[in-house]
Design a protein around this motif. Structure first.
Motif, PDB file in Angstrom:
ATOM      1  N   ALA A  47      30.872 -12.475   1.554  1.00 56.49           N
ATOM      2  CA  ALA A  47      30.128 -11.895   0.443  1.00 56.49           C
ATOM      3  C   ALA A  47      30.483 -12.568  -0.882  1.00 56.49           C
ATOM      4  O   ALA A  47      29.682 -12.619  -1.809  1.00 56.49           O
ATOM      5  CB  ALA A  47      30.392 -10.394   0.366  1.00 56.49           C
ATOM      6  N   MET A  48      31.708 -13.059  -0.965  1.00 54.14           N
ATOM      7  CA  MET A  48      32.142 -13.674  -2.212  1.00 54.14           C
ATOM      8  C   MET A  48      31.543 -15.064  -2.404  1.00 54.14           C
ATOM      9  O   MET A  48      31.450 -15.552  -3.521  1.00 54.14           O
ATOM     10  CB  MET A  48      33.673 -13.788  -2.254  1.00 54.14           C
ATOM     11  N   GLN A  49      31.186 -15.700  -1.293  1.00 55.35           N
ATOM     12  CA  GLN A  49      30.653 -17.055  -1.400  1.00 55.35           C
ATOM     13  C   GLN A  49      29.360 -17.002  -2.210  1.00 55.35           C
ATOM     14  O   GLN A  49      28.471 -16.212  -1.928  1.00 55.35           O
ATOM     15  CB  GLN A  49      30.343 -17.656  -0.010  1.00 55.35           C
ATOM     16  N   GLY A  50      29.294 -17.790  -3.220  1.00 54.58           N
ATOM     17  CA  GLY A  50      28.064 -17.846  -4.002  1.00 54.58           C
ATOM     18  C   GLY A  50      27.943 -16.770  -5.060  1.00 54.58           C
ATOM     19  O   GLY A  50      26.995 -16.743  -5.821  1.00 54.58           O
ATOM     20  N   ALA A  51      28.895 -15.840  -5.103  1.00 54.97           N
ATOM     21  CA  ALA A  51      28.848 -14.819  -6.152  1.00 54.97           C
ATOM     22  C   ALA A  51      29.762 -15.233  -7.292  1.00 54.97           C
ATOM     23  O   ALA A  51      30.677 -16.044  -7.115  1.00 54.97           O
ATOM     24  CB  ALA A  51      29.299 -13.480  -5.583  1.00 54.97           C
ATOM     25  N   PHE A  52      29.482 -14.663  -8.450  1.00 60.04           N
ATOM     26  CA  PHE A  52      30.371 -14.884  -9.587  1.00 60.04           C
ATOM     27  C   PHE A  52      31.432 -13.776  -9.535  1.00 60.04           C
ATOM     28  O   PHE A  52      31.102 -12.599  -9.572  1.00 60.04           O
ATOM     29  CB  PHE A  52      29.589 -14.825 -10.897  1.00 60.04           C
ATOM     30  N   VAL A  53      32.696 -14.186  -9.428  1.00 59.82           N
ATOM     31  CA  VAL A  53      33.740 -13.188  -9.189  1.00 59.82           C
ATOM     32  C   VAL A  53      34.776 -13.210 -10.304  1.00 59.82           C
ATOM     33  O   VAL A  53      35.360 -14.259 -10.597  1.00 59.82           O
ATOM     34  CB  VAL A  53      34.437 -13.424  -7.826  1.00 59.82           C
ATOM     35  N   VAL A  54      34.953 -12.060 -10.919  1.00 65.04           N
ATOM     36  CA  VAL A  54      36.025 -11.890 -11.900  1.00 65.04           C
ATOM     37  C   VAL A  54      37.114 -11.066 -11.219  1.00 65.04           C
ATOM     38  O   VAL A  54      36.876  -9.924 -10.832  1.00 65.04           O
ATOM     39  CB  VAL A  54      35.522 -11.136 -13.151  1.00 65.04           C
ATOM     40  N   ALA A  55      38.276 -11.674 -11.026  1.00 66.72           N
ATOM     41  CA  ALA A  55      39.344 -10.959 -10.324  1.00 66.72           C
ATOM     42  C   ALA A  55      40.456 -10.593 -11.290  1.00 66.72           C
ATOM     43  O   ALA A  55      41.079 -11.473 -11.883  1.00 66.72           O
ATOM     44  CB  ALA A  55      39.877 -11.807  -9.169  1.00 66.72           C
ATOM     45  N   LEU A  56      40.673  -9.287 -11.459  1.00 68.57           N
ATOM     46  CA  LEU A  56      41.843  -8.821 -12.192  1.00 68.57           C
ATOM     47  C   LEU A  56      42.933  -8.671 -11.145  1.00 68.57           C
ATOM     48  O   LEU A  56      42.853  -7.792 -10.283  1.00 68.57           O
ATOM     49  CB  LEU A  56      41.582  -7.466 -12.848  1.00 68.57           C
ATOM     50  N   THR A  57      43.911  -9.518 -11.191  1.00 63.84           N
ATOM     51  CA  THR A  57      44.859  -9.532 -10.079  1.00 63.84           C
ATOM     52  C   THR A  57      46.253  -9.942 -10.541  1.00 63.84           C
ATOM     53  O   THR A  57      46.403 -10.692 -11.508  1.00 63.84           O
ATOM     54  CB  THR A  57      44.364 -10.485  -8.961  1.00 63.84           C
ATOM     55  N   ALA A  58      47.237  -9.432  -9.849  1.00 67.59           N
ATOM     56  CA  ALA A  58      48.616  -9.810 -10.160  1.00 67.59           C
ATOM     57  C   ALA A  58      49.029 -11.044  -9.369  1.00 67.59           C
ATOM     58  O   ALA A  58      50.032 -11.670  -9.658  1.00 67.59           O
ATOM     59  CB  ALA A  58      49.552  -8.649  -9.858  1.00 67.59           C
ATOM     60  N   TYR A  59      48.245 -11.348  -8.349  1.00 65.53           N
ATOM     61  CA  TYR A  59      48.599 -12.469  -7.472  1.00 65.53           C
ATOM     62  C   TYR A  59      47.432 -13.442  -7.349  1.00 65.53           C
ATOM     63  O   TYR A  59      46.276 -13.045  -7.465  1.00 65.53           O
ATOM     64  CB  TYR A  59      48.977 -11.932  -6.085  1.00 65.53           C
ATOM     65  N   LYS A  60      47.761 -14.680  -7.067  1.00 70.21           N
ATOM     66  CA  LYS A  60      46.697 -15.677  -6.920  1.00 70.21           C
ATOM     67  C   LYS A  60      45.936 -15.483  -5.622  1.00 70.21           C
ATOM     68  O   LYS A  60      44.736 -15.546  -5.569  1.00 70.21           O
ATOM     69  CB  LYS A  60      47.300 -17.090  -6.939  1.00 70.21           C
ATOM     70  N   HIS A  61      46.634 -15.245  -4.574  1.00 66.93           N
ATOM     71  CA  HIS A  61      46.134 -15.128  -3.191  1.00 66.93           C
ATOM     72  C   HIS A  61      44.899 -16.000  -2.970  1.00 66.93           C
ATOM     73  O   HIS A  61      44.779 -17.067  -3.518  1.00 66.93           O
ATOM     74  CB  HIS A  61      45.952 -13.649  -2.804  1.00 66.93           C
ATOM     75  N   ARG A  62      43.981 -15.529  -2.151  1.00 66.21           N
ATOM     76  CA  ARG A  62      42.821 -16.375  -1.854  1.00 66.21           C
ATOM     77  C   ARG A  62      41.754 -16.299  -2.925  1.00 66.21           C
ATOM     78  O   ARG A  62      40.687 -16.899  -2.781  1.00 66.21           O
ATOM     79  CB  ARG A  62      42.214 -15.956  -0.528  1.00 66.21           C
ATOM     80  N   ALA A  63      42.003 -15.514  -3.953  1.00 56.44           N
ATOM     81  CA  ALA A  63      41.018 -15.426  -5.031  1.00 56.44           C
ATOM     82  C   ALA A  63      40.726 -16.825  -5.544  1.00 56.44           C
ATOM     83  O   ALA A  63      39.620 -17.104  -6.001  1.00 56.44           O
ATOM     84  CB  ALA A  63      41.546 -14.534  -6.142  1.00 56.44           C
ATOM     85  N   HIS A  64      41.708 -17.685  -5.460  1.00 57.66           N
ATOM     86  CA  HIS A  64      41.522 -19.103  -5.781  1.00 57.66           C
ATOM     87  C   HIS A  64      40.314 -19.710  -5.105  1.00 57.66           C
ATOM     88  O   HIS A  64      39.625 -20.537  -5.654  1.00 57.66           O
ATOM     89  CB  HIS A  64      42.748 -19.866  -5.266  1.00 57.66           C
ATOM     90  N   GLU A  65      40.086 -19.284  -3.864  1.00 61.79           N
ATOM     91  CA  GLU A  65      39.016 -19.912  -3.080  1.00 61.79           C
ATOM     92  C   GLU A  65      37.642 -19.415  -3.487  1.00 61.79           C
ATOM     93  O   GLU A  65      36.655 -20.102  -3.297  1.00 61.79           O
ATOM     94  CB  GLU A  65      39.198 -19.610  -1.586  1.00 61.79           C
ATOM     95  N   PHE A  66      37.563 -18.188  -3.989  1.00 63.00           N
ATOM     96  CA  PHE A  66      36.219 -17.648  -4.201  1.00 63.00           C
ATOM     97  C   PHE A  66      35.940 -17.146  -5.615  1.00 63.00           C
ATOM     98  O   PHE A  66      34.804 -16.923  -5.974  1.00 63.00           O
ATOM     99  CB  PHE A  66      35.914 -16.527  -3.191  1.00 63.00           C
ATOM    100  N   ALA A  67      37.000 -16.942  -6.415  1.00 60.95           N
ATOM    101  CA  ALA A  67      36.754 -16.329  -7.721  1.00 60.95           C
ATOM    102  C   ALA A  67      36.348 -17.384  -8.746  1.00 60.95           C
ATOM    103  O   ALA A  67      36.434 -18.597  -8.498  1.00 60.95           O
ATOM    104  CB  ALA A  67      37.998 -15.593  -8.179  1.00 60.95           C
ATOM    105  N   ASP A  68      35.900 -16.902  -9.903  1.00 60.47           N
ATOM    106  CA  ASP A  68      35.523 -17.801 -10.991  1.00 60.47           C
ATOM    107  C   ASP A  68      36.403 -17.574 -12.212  1.00 60.47           C
ATOM    108  O   ASP A  68      36.619 -18.474 -12.988  1.00 60.47           O
ATOM    109  CB  ASP A  68      34.050 -17.588 -11.338  1.00 60.47           C
ATOM    110  N   VAL A  69      36.863 -16.351 -12.342  1.00 65.16           N
ATOM    111  CA  VAL A  69      37.791 -16.038 -13.430  1.00 65.16           C
ATOM    112  C   VAL A  69      38.941 -15.236 -12.843  1.00 65.16           C
ATOM    113  O   VAL A  69      38.721 -14.271 -12.108  1.00 65.16           O
ATOM    114  CB  VAL A  69      37.112 -15.193 -14.537  1.00 65.16           C
ATOM    115  N   LEU A  70      40.169 -15.654 -13.154  1.00 70.24           N
ATOM    116  CA  LEU A  70      41.341 -14.903 -12.697  1.00 70.24           C
ATOM    117  C   LEU A  70      42.042 -14.339 -13.920  1.00 70.24           C
ATOM    118  O   LEU A  70      42.443 -15.084 -14.818  1.00 70.24           O
ATOM    119  CB  LEU A  70      42.310 -15.820 -11.935  1.00 70.24           C
ATOM    120  N   LEU A  71      42.155 -13.013 -13.944  1.00 72.67           N
ATOM    121  CA  LEU A  71      42.792 -12.371 -15.088  1.00 72.67           C
ATOM    122  C   LEU A  71      44.104 -11.743 -14.622  1.00 72.67           C
ATOM    123  O   LEU A  71      44.085 -10.817 -13.800  1.00 72.67           O
ATOM    124  CB  LEU A  71      41.865 -11.297 -15.673  1.00 72.67           C
TER     125      LEU A  71
END
Ligand SMILES: Cc1cc2nc3c(=O)[nH]c(=O)nc-3n(C[C@H](O)[C@H](O)[C@H](O)COP(=O)(O)O)c2cc1C
Ligand code: SF4
Ligand code: FES
Lengths: 788, 423
Positions: free
Chosen positions: A563-587
């Motif tokens: 579901a994340m593929q192709g979506a614009f993802v803003v992740a508020l997160t304490a860890y990098k985890h796989r958000a690197h692979e699918f997110a666009d903004v890491l906060l």
């Protein structure tokens, strides 16, 4: 009541109190080592000897009941002589090297030796040396320091439910040890560290890193299971060094689960996200907060304008605080989207329209101990709620019947009266049997009645029903496995009926620290909005993720990632985890201990806490981040300047108790289908140390966490032509991973148990969906989704 | 004093005295039959046991009739009786001979006790290092079961009682009654804190009466002949005969069943006197835990609970250890202290730490390394153990030290001063 005299003071105490209890009531301290208020009386250390009038010899205060008119002298010459002599005996074989002992400064022996010890030793012989054993990653043993008080032994037998420590050999050669060569495995093991009065059992992750007097104590609330254990964070130079329990008999008593005690290590993981980052042209770059927030807000706004607000979705972790969840909901509402949810591991939301309150325990935590009859449905309780399992254990010890309907037969470490262990797709059937059996004694609700046609009631179901109709205090409890189950609504309705028919309280065990709070804060789809399942099954164009590690926190990690593929993802997160692979903004957001906020625990009690340390790097508390986002979107109501103001706004003024409720409104469309025997089903409950991002990064706990394997009944192994320990390919949907096959004959037929929440199993499909297992062709991995 | 009347070892002159046949030929089991068929009231039997002044033969000398009256006989549910044949006290070897030569009398005694105390099941816990005695007892149990003296409908009545033998592994502490119960339950043999006492919380938490082998073996005689006759065999408050295990420097060591209250001099004579050419130096009158007494004190005393207590020691289990002038008292104490050091269960601090300390100090003195302050230290350590432990093993370890130092302090001082023995 008995009237007695302690050191000249007249006191009235309850009949049957021991001298030590009576003295406590009178404000007199009697030295002790082996005595502990939550453990049985061993009377072996002898430190508490006191003089009692007319008794020929000094008596142990911890074990001697008072009698009317007793005259007790705790500080008389005779008493003190006896106490000092015991201290001398304790010290002759104890190392006198406090400066290099990790317990120094918080050692009861050291403390009492100041008052009762001699200046020099009369013991001139060689001291005893005890060789250390390896107790595993959490507990360090310095067994030469042990004073044989047996608190750890009694803890295992009486509280943890398994005797892991014992006293081997005898006399001076006695030593406390685990069963030959075994490490400690209990999920409550860390309590033995607290119980040990000396430096024999200390915390392996903590030891030699700080002295207790250098540490500041900051109260907090544990962030994992639904209990909300009260903890004290011990802090030095802005770092959490250790987590200890705070006594609260209504919640965790004086105990902590290992998960709550050792998870702080995850704060210092390499994987922490320390700076905001944005992805531009496929490249990640670190940036200023302002840039990241503006980029996120602008992009979300653009998408909203282009494709509509219903294309935005927000998914939050139930370990987020009430304040954060409330602001997230408010933000989404402001943006015009009703797509908000915190129930990522749920797969059946069909009860949503019928819910009347926030699901909760249905009674107080402390009252679990007073239960006489329990029906526990779909719960691996020891890993879900280690201390609630302990409470039930105490109830069972008192004589309670614990009945279980579940998909696996894991040891609860207490006597189980009756159990129905069935495959996930037969769980509702099994529960329906119990309801039908209860219906033999009272009229079943008209809505449920039609479901029971054709259900054959087994002897066990009848025994469970019989058990549930006796005893005073009864509860029917629904666990995590039931809540994640694809037929959750049905299970809930049946459990509700079972509770009604048996006159039991109906409880839903709160999965995470703030599951109840998430309901209360409204982190749920608005009318017409999409729930977590829908948001992932029908992908949105943009997502805001709050504290979730989507691939390991979802019912179906594979689907979530897709579901994340192709979506614009803003992740508020304490860890990098796989958000690197699918997110666009890491906060980067503050993690446990770095954040102020409120959790509402499974019994519906709100517990607020303050930040104990500053967030790592440039991380900010998520509520502040959400507030800024609200302002960037120029929404109203985002100007709170402290968490407290937010708390009252979020929880309102009505008592929380009024908003709790498990009963579903009538009218649900209920169908009870027959189990489909043909396909293999996964039993995918979440591993004890895989529940959330923090614990997954706690290094020592991870050493306690067994790697996932494909567990199945030996007949299934045979049927598939597999042998134990063989590497097999496990498939769900598009994913295939290699696991080693393992045999567990207590599992129901047709099931493969593959734990969820692990990195290795993150990209498999639904937790209780179809699964395939086959011989591995060669050892190389077969699908592109296979994690490296 | 009737020296020939024996209560327990009365059939040694007969062929295979341990067999059911021989036992029956002496009137064995007639008393049990009478009790059962006549439905003798339990209170009457307890009353007779009280009159008999039978005192526990296991060491503490507690009046048996009184102990039995503590048992809540009408308590519904399981109740047990247990026999303590763990006999581990150095110097004591009488229970072994009862098991070997008159096991049926023990069985009959226990069956009567079970009848009186309302127990349906009993256990005999036998020391692990006397395997032949254990086997002999098992054999006797088989015979008794086959003959209907154990099991259901005993002697045709409605009385039911099963008795099982259980062998320990030789730990002295398992002779302590609550450690014995723990061990019998399959746990580590460690004494329980008392109260509660076994009469209210015993085996598996049920009301339980525990007596020594010799105690139970006296019961058929008391019931058959009446408490008064048993009492008259001995002295007031010290009824019956007693089997003394006489060991050490005598010409004829062995078990002697004689009336309670026999003068020590007579007992010594029965045992053939001090070995030839030597003279009596000291006696440990009641097993290794009882304080040693010098020859002159012993020669003036009689052998019963009250007299030995008056002489400053303990009657204990009736094990009489005789020492002549060749014995070095320091060495003797060293050996005894080593025993308690090794046998402490390790549960409670004063005993666990104190027994090792005592042994090491005495060992040092014996090996010429004594220091002037050592005797005061020994006084202190033993004083700090006495009366401060969970079970009486602590006292048992401390009392010999106190006894040896009281009567033979000079020998210890000599050792310390000269680094060698004066003997
Ligand atoms: C360390 C220790 C060891 C003991 N060993 C024995 C024993 O071997 N046999 C025995 O009958 N009693 C032994 N006793 C005494 C028992 O605890 C208990 O008092 C006795 O069995 C009661 O039986 P009675 O009343 O018939 O003497 C021992 C006591 C202690 C403290
Ligand atoms: S006195 Fe010795 S043997 Fe008895 S309980 Fe204490 S440590 Fe164990
Ligand atoms: S505290 Fe009472 S004996 Fe240890």
């Amino acid at each position: 009541m008995a009237q007695i005299e302690i050191d000249g003071k007249q006191v009235t105490v309850a009949d049957g109190s021991t001298i030590i209890e009576a003295a406590e009531a009178a404000g007199v301290y009697i030295p002790r080592f082996c005595f502990h208020k939550k453990l049985s009386i061993a009377a072996n250390c002898r430190m508490c000897l006191v003089e009692v009038e007319k008794a020929g010899k000094p008596l142990p205060a911890c074990a001697t009941p008072v009698i009317e008119g007793m005259k007790i002298f705790t500080h008389s010459e005779k008493a003190v002589q006896a106490q000092k002599s015991v201290m001398e005996f304790l010290l002759i074989n104890h190392p006198l090297d406090c400066p290099i002992c990790d317990q120094g400064g918080e050692c009861q022996l050291q403390d009492l030796a100041v008052g009762y010890g001699g200046v020099s030793s009369r013991y001139q012989e060689e001291k005893r040396v005890v060789f250390n054993k390896d107790f595993g990653p959490l507990i360090a043993g310095d067994m030469t320091r042990c004073i044989q008080c047996t608190r750890c032994v009694r803890f295992g037998q009486e509280i943890a439910g398994q005797m892991e420590m014992g006293m081997a050999h005898r006399g001076e050669h006695s030593e406390i040890t685990t069963f030959v060569g075994r490490a400690v495995a209990s999920e409550l093991s860390g309590n033995m560290i607290d119980l040990c009065p000396v430096g024999a059992l200390t915390s392996k992750p903590f030891r030699y890193s700080a002295r207790t007097w250098e540490l500041t104590r900051r109260p907090a609330v544990a962030p994992h299971d639904g209990l909300g254990s009260n903890v004290a964070l011990q802090v030095k130079q802005n770092r959490v060094y250790r987590v200890l329990p705070r006594d609260n008999d209504a919640v965790n008593e004086c105990w902590l689960s290992d998960r709550d005690r050792f998870s702080y290590e995850g704060l210092y993981s390499e994987d922490r996200l320390n700076k905001p980052m944005i992805k531009e042209g496929g490249q990640w770059r670190e940036c200023e907060w302002k840039d990241a927030l503006e980029y996120a807000a602008n992009s979300l706004n653009l998408i909203r304008q282009e494709v509509g607000a219903e294309q935005l979705g927000a998914l939050a972790s139930p370990s987020s605080t009430v304040e954060e969840l409330y602001l997230l909901k408010k933000l989404m509402t402001g943006l015009g989207s009703g797509n908000v949810d915190h129930r990522l591991r749920h797969s059946d939301f069909s009860a949503d329209a019928y819910r009347q309150g926030a699901p909760w325990l249905g009674r107080s935590v402390a009252s679990l101990q007073e239960l006489d009859r329990v029906l526990l449905i779909g719960s691996s309780l020891r890993s879900e709620q280690p201390l609630l399992a302990q409470r039930l254990r105490q109830a069972v010890k008192r004589g309670a019947h614990l009945n279980v309907v579940h998909v696996a037969d894991d040891a609860l470490l207490c006597r189980v009266a009756h159990k129905l262990i069935v495959a996930p797709d037969a769980l509702a059937q099994a529960l329906a049997q119990v309801v039908k059996a209860l219906g033999e004694r009272a009229a079943v609700d008209a809505e449920v009645q039609p479901l029971l046609a054709g259900i054959e009631v087994s002897e066990t179901a009848r025994s469970i029903a019989a058990s549930l109709t006796t005893g005073e205090n009864r509860s029917v409890l629904l666990g995590n496995v039931a809540q994640h189950h694809p037929r959750y609504a049905l299970l809930h309705r049946l459990a509700q009926e079972a509770a009604r028919l048996s006159g039991a309280a109906f409880g839903v065990l709160g999965e995470a620290a703030n599951s109840v709070g998430a309901y209360l804060a409204g982190a749920l789809p608005a009318p017409g909005g999409l729930n977590a399942g829908q948001m992932l099954a029908t992908p949105r164009k943009a997502y805001i993720l709050l504290g979730v590690e989507l691939e390991r926190d979802s019912y179906n990690g594979q689907q979530a990632m897709a579901a994340m593929q192709g979506a614009f993802v803003v992740a508020l997160t304490a860890y990098k985890h796989r958000a690197h692979e699918f997110a666009d903004v890491l906060l980067p957001i503050a993690a446990f201990a770095e954040n102020a906020g409120t959790y509402v625990n499974t019994e519906g009690v709100a517990q607020s806490f303050r930040a104990a340390v500053a967030p790592r790097g440039e991380a900010r508390p998520a509520w502040k981040v959400l507030r800024v986002l609200g302002n960037l979107f120029e929404l109203d109501g985002f100007s709170q300047d402290n968490a407290e103001a937010l708390t009252s706004e979020a929880l309102g003024n009505t008592p929380l108790a009024d908003k709790l409720g498990n009963a579903l409104r009538p009218g649900m469309n209920l169908v009870l289908d027959k189990p489909d025997g043909g396909r293999l089903q996964r039993i995918g409950e979440v591993g004890i140390y895989q529940t959330d991002s923090l614990v997954r990064r706690a290094a020592s706990l991870q050493k306690m966490s067994a790697a996932p394997r494909a567990w199945m009944h030996n007949s299934l192994l045979a049927q598939l032509g597999l042998s134990e320990d063989e590497t097999v390919t496990v498939r769900q949907g598009d994913a295939a991973i290699q696991l080693s096959a393992a045999c567990d004959d207590t599992l129901p037929a047709g099931c493969v148990r593959v734990a969820a929440g692990h990195e290795q199993t993150a990209l498999l499909g639904g937790l209780f969906d179809e699964i395939r297992v086959e011989k591995s062709k060669g050892q190389q991995q077969t699908a592109e989704h296979t994690p490296s | 004093m009737n020296m020939s009347e024996k209560v327990i070892l009365h059939s040694l002159h007969l062929d295979r005295p341990w067999s059911l046949e021989t036992y029956r030929s002496t009137g064995g089991y007639d008393t049990l039959r009478k009790v059962v068929t006549e439905k003798m009231p339990a209170e009457d039997i307890i009353a007779q046991v009280k009159v008999s002044a039978l005192r526990g033969r296991g060491g503490a000398g507690f009046p048996t009739g009184l102990k039995w009256s503590f048992m809540p006989r009408s308590f519904p549910g399981d109740k047990y009786i247990v026999c303590n044949s763990d006999e581990g006290e150095p110097g004591t070897f009488k229970d072994r001979d009862i098991l070997l030569y008159n096991p049926h009398q023990l069985i009959e005694g226990m069956a009567i006790a079970a009848y009186v105390l309302g127990a349906k099941v009993g256990y005999n816990y036998i020391h692990g290092e006397i395997w032949d005695a254990y086997e002999r007892f098992e054999q006797a149990l088989d015979e008794a079961r086959a003959a209907g003296f154990l099991g259901k409908n005993i002697c045709g009545g409605d009385f039911e009682f099963d008795l099982h033998a259980h062998h320990g592994y030789g730990a002295y502490i398992c002779g302590e009654e609550t450690a014995l119960l723990e061990s019998l339950e399959g746990k580590k043999g460690q004494p329980r804190f008392k109260p509660p006492f076994p009469a209210s919380f015993g085996l598996y938490g049920r009301p339980t009466t525990i007596n020594n082998t010799e105690t139970y073996a006296c019961i058929p005689y008391i019931v058959k002949h009446g408490g008064q006759k048993f009492l008259e065999l001995g002295k007031p408050n010290n009824g019956g005969t007693k089997i003394f295990s006489v060991s050490g420097h005598v010409n004829k060591p062995g078990n002697y069943e004689v009336p309670m209250g026999i003068p020590f001099a007579e007992l010594l004579e029965l045992a053939g006197g001090v070995r030839d050419g030597h003279k009596l130096k000291a006696v440990i009158p009641g097993g290794s835990s009882s304080p040693v007494l010098p020859a002159d004190v012993m020669m003036d005393t009689t052998m019963d609970f009250d007299a030995i207590a008056k002489a400053g020691s303990m009657f204990g289990s009736g094990a009489v250890i005789v020492m002549d002038e060749t014995v070095c008292m320091v060495r003797a104490l060293e050996r005894l202290s080593y025993f308690y050091f090794e046998e402490s269960c390790g549960q409670c601090t004063p005993c666990r730490e104190g027994t090792g300390w005592l042994y090491r100090v005495v060992h040092r003195i014996e090996h010429g390394q004594g220091r002037p302050e050592d005797l005061a230290l020994l006084d202190d350590i033993s004083g700090n153990i006495m009366g401060r432990t969970i079970c009486a093993l602590g006292d048992a370890a401390a009392m010999p030290v106190k006894g040896f130092l009281k009567h033979f302090r000079g020998e210890f001082e000599y050792h310390i001063e000269h680094g060698k023995c004066s003997v």
